[in-house]
Design a protein around this motif. Structure first.
Motif: not given
Length: 349
Positions: A16-19, A262-270, A283-289
């Motif tokens: 889940p990182d940008r690299f 595993s799931a793909p990374p979340i890009i530009d999530g809000e 349910v609160e969904v964070p930017a990285d989930r």
């Protein structure tokens, strides 16, 4: 089990990182190709049947890995290499496990599960609570990682990624195909089914633990074993699959088929809010989930499969709010594994 893809050699290069995301994009070529590869993939066929199963055997296969031998009443539905079960655990959690037994033996199913201490709880439930005599429900089998007929194959598995690959190896050998198998992992102690690999042709199998080589294998190193024109089947961690995708054009292989767990990374999530209309929960969904991850913490029985946005299993009807669709779905439905919202969405859950 997450999604699977097949990529012709000319189009190939699958944290889940940008690299890692950048590597993933480079291997895929461009966002257009990624969208169209999903558009052209036929949806996973829904299998609307519940199969009551009993755990007949729990066997330790490696460090933190157990296999389950599952039996039912009479012969079980047939399956092909690459297929998986949606397993409904006693808690109500639904998890996907690749079938790793003998495809031609319908007397039982076999799955293997690695314990994830920091996971969402499904693997811990399997390890800590399931015993011979435990009863579960399965849905399927269904196949998101189909095994094509070819003259030559290279199979690559990393750790628990051996589960869908092992039946493919056996099937290729039974057909008389020209095949090679490369099996990687952190150490031999962490790699399940080594005893079963010893029964295969030793000239065609290479076991490569990281502890014996100092570093993980590169994609080029793994692909060195491919017979000319081989179909490559690969399952394991994202870095391994990405390396294979990047180095495929320089190999003698013809095509790449892969599955990742595993799931793909979340890009530009809000961050956004999900209201569950039937249960009255918010349910609160964070930017990285993902919404799926957040929702399954309060509703573990929610169904899902690929976590990539293409199978349709997790589509939920939207009652109110705007959806940022990141997968193909009807306008009034949301693929909660990848799609998001700009602020608030009300779902029929």
């Amino acid at each position: 089990m997450a999604g699977a893809r097949a990529v012709p050699r000319a189009l190939s290069g699958r944290g889940p990182d940008r690299f890692l995301w950048a590597l993933d994009k480079m291997a895929t070529g461009m966002e257009w190709l990624q969208r169209n590869s999903r558009r052209n993939r036929p949806p996973i066929a829904a299998v609307d049947r519940d199969i009551p199963l009993e755990v007949a055997e729990v066997r330790a296969e490696a460090d933190d890995v157990v296999s389950l031998r599952l039996v039912g009443e009479g012969l079980l539905p047939a399956w092909q290499p690459g297929a998986h079960l949606d397993v409904v655990l006693p808690s109500g959690r639904t998890r996907q496990y690749s079938l790793c037994g003998e495809p031609g033996d319908r007397r039982y199913y076999r799955v293997a599960v690695r314990r994830l201490a920091d996971g969402a709880g499904g693997s811990r439930e399997v390890h800590d609570e399931l015993r011979p005599g435990s009863r579960i429900t399965a849905r399927g089998p269904r196949n998101a990682f189909p095994f094509i007929t070819a003259e030559r194959y290279l199979f690559i598995a990393g750790g628990i990624g051996i589960t869908p690959i092992l039946p493919m190896v056996r099937t290729a050998a039974a057909r008389g195909a020209d095949w090679r198998f490369v099996y990687t992992g952190r150490s031999r102690e962490s790699m399940p089914f080594l005893d079963e690999l010893a029964e295969l042709d030793p000239e065609r199998v290479w076991v490569r633990p990281d502890t014996e080589f100092g570093i993980p294998a590169s994609g080029a190193e793994l692909l060195e074993h491919a017979p000319p024109g081989a179909a490559v089947y690969c399952c394991g961690p994202i870095p391994m699959i990405t390396g294979v995708r990047l180095d495929l054009p320089g190999s003698t292989a013809d095509s790449l088929h892969w599955e990742r767990f595993s799931a793909p990374p979340i890009i530009d999530g809000e961050p956004f809010t999900v209201e569950l209309a039937r249960t009255g929960r918010t349910v609160e969904v964070p930017a990285d989930r993902t919404a799926l991850e957040a929702i399954t913490e309060v509703l573990p029985q929610v169904s899902y499969s690929c976590r990539q946005g293409f199978c349709g299993t997790c589509h939920v009807r939207v009652l109110d709010g705007a959806v940022d669709h990141r997968a193909r779905a009807a306008d009034d439905h949301m693929a909660i594994c990848v799609s998001r919202s700009a602020g608030r969405v009300v779902l029929d859950l």
